[in-house]
Design a protein around this motif. Structure first.
Motif, mmCIF file in Angstrom:
data_model
loop_
_atom_site.group_PDB
_atom_site.id
_atom_site.type_symbol
_atom_site.label_atom_id
_atom_site.label_comp_id
_atom_site.label_asym_id
_atom_site.label_seq_id
_atom_site.Cartn_x
_atom_site.Cartn_y
_atom_site.Cartn_z
ATOM 1 N N ASP A 60 -12.430 16.313 2.169
ATOM 2 C CA ASP A 60 -12.178 15.196 1.260
ATOM 3 C C ASP A 60 -10.949 15.509 0.424
ATOM 4 N N GLU A 61 -9.947 14.646 0.540
ATOM 5 C CA GLU A 61 -8.735 14.797 -0.249
ATOM 6 C C GLU A 61 -8.646 13.633 -1.216
ATOM 7 N N PRO A 62 -8.108 13.860 -2.399
ATOM 8 C CA PRO A 62 -7.996 12.750 -3.354
ATOM 9 C C PRO A 62 -6.999 11.700 -2.846
ATOM 10 N N ALA A 63 -7.322 10.440 -3.079
ATOM 11 C CA ALA A 63 -6.464 9.348 -2.625
ATOM 12 C C ALA A 63 -5.270 9.210 -3.559
ATOM 13 N N ASP A 64 -4.128 8.969 -2.995
ATOM 14 C CA ASP A 64 -2.916 8.771 -3.775
ATOM 15 C C ASP A 64 -2.834 7.287 -4.144
ATOM 16 N N ASP A 65 -3.056 6.981 -5.428
ATOM 17 C CA ASP A 65 -3.099 5.585 -5.866
ATOM 18 C C ASP A 65 -1.760 4.884 -5.690
ATOM 19 N N LYS A 66 -0.681 5.597 -5.914
ATOM 20 C CA LYS A 66 0.643 4.971 -5.779
ATOM 21 C C LYS A 66 0.896 4.556 -4.330
ATOM 22 N N PHE A 67 0.535 5.423 -3.405
ATOM 23 C CA PHE A 67 0.711 5.094 -1.986
ATOM 24 C C PHE A 67 -0.186 3.938 -1.570
ATOM 25 N N LEU A 68 -1.441 3.947 -2.047
ATOM 26 C CA LEU A 68 -2.355 2.862 -1.702
ATOM 27 C C LEU A 68 -1.874 1.522 -2.236
ATOM 28 N N ASN A 69 -1.329 1.517 -3.449
ATOM 29 C CA ASN A 69 -0.801 0.276 -4.005
ATOM 30 C C ASN A 69 0.378 -0.236 -3.182
ATOM 31 N N LEU A 70 1.259 0.666 -2.781
ATOM 32 C CA LEU A 70 2.391 0.264 -1.931
ATOM 33 C C LEU A 70 1.911 -0.260 -0.591
ATOM 34 N N PHE A 71 0.913 0.374 -0.045
ATOM 35 C CA PHE A 71 0.380 -0.022 1.252
ATOM 36 C C PHE A 71 -0.265 -1.409 1.183
ATOM 37 N N HIS A 72 -1.039 -1.650 0.121
ATOM 38 C CA HIS A 72 -1.699 -2.950 -0.026
ATOM 39 C C HIS A 72 -0.690 -4.044 -0.364
ATOM 40 N N ARG A 73 0.340 -3.704 -1.115
ATOM 41 C CA ARG A 73 1.372 -4.698 -1.447
ATOM 42 C C ARG A 73 2.158 -5.111 -0.210
ATOM 43 N N ALA A 74 2.381 -4.184 0.698
ATOM 44 C CA ALA A 74 3.118 -4.505 1.927
ATOM 45 C C ALA A 74 2.327 -5.452 2.817
ATOM 46 N N ALA A 75 0.997 -5.445 2.704
ATOM 47 C CA ALA A 75 0.169 -6.305 3.543
ATOM 48 C C ALA A 75 -0.013 -7.697 2.955
ATOM 49 N N LEU A 76 0.468 -7.925 1.727
ATOM 50 C CA LEU A 76 0.302 -9.232 1.096
ATOM 51 C C LEU A 76 1.207 -10.285 1.733
ATOM 52 N N GLN A 77 0.859 -11.553 1.479
ATOM 53 C CA GLN A 77 1.696 -12.661 1.930
ATOM 54 C C GLN A 77 2.967 -12.693 1.095
ATOM 55 N N PRO A 78 4.067 -13.217 1.650
ATOM 56 C CA PRO A 78 5.317 -13.257 0.873
ATOM 57 C C PRO A 78 5.208 -14.064 -0.415
#
Length: 120
Positions: A60-78
């Motif tokens: 178990d590794e801690p999740a990187d919140d900054k990376f997750l936010n970038l990842f979820h933002r990239a999947a959003l609609q324009p």
């Protein structure tokens, strides 16, 4: 008639041995033995994925919140990512909200399918 090789004779065994020794000496002079190996920084390295059931995948590794936010933002609609369209093709269909509310009782703008004797 002359031979096709230009009339040269084949060297005898002593001359062949001398030519071979000279060739080997030149090759040895220019060869270099490498014992230290490193990764070439100019060539991209392709990483290989790990096996899914291996032990280091289960750590178990801690999740990187900054990376997750970038990842979820990239999947959003324009329309949710940007306040204005970024390209000319995005301008078409950017505003999807209707200009007037839909009123199903108003017969001027609402044309439902009707069943008549003629259409049956």
């Amino acid at each position: 008639m002359a031979a096709r090789g230009g009339g040269r004779e084949k060297p005898d065994a002593v001359q062949e041995n001398r030519l071979l020794c000279e060739r080997v000496q030149k090759e040895l002079r220019h060869q270099r033995l490498n014992t230290e190996y490193t990764v070439n920084p100019l060539r991209p390295v392709h990483t290989i994925t790990r096996k899914p059931m291996s032990w280091h995948e289960n750590i178990d590794e801690p999740a990187d919140d900054k990376f997750l936010n970038l990842f979820h933002r990239a999947a959003l609609q324009p329309t949710k990512k940007y306040s204005e369209p970024q390209t000319e093709s995005q301008e078409i269909g950017w505003n999807t909200t209707p200009l007037i509310p839909v009123d199903r009782t108003d017969c001027r703008l609402y044309f439902p399918r009707r069943k008549t004797e003629l259409t049956q």
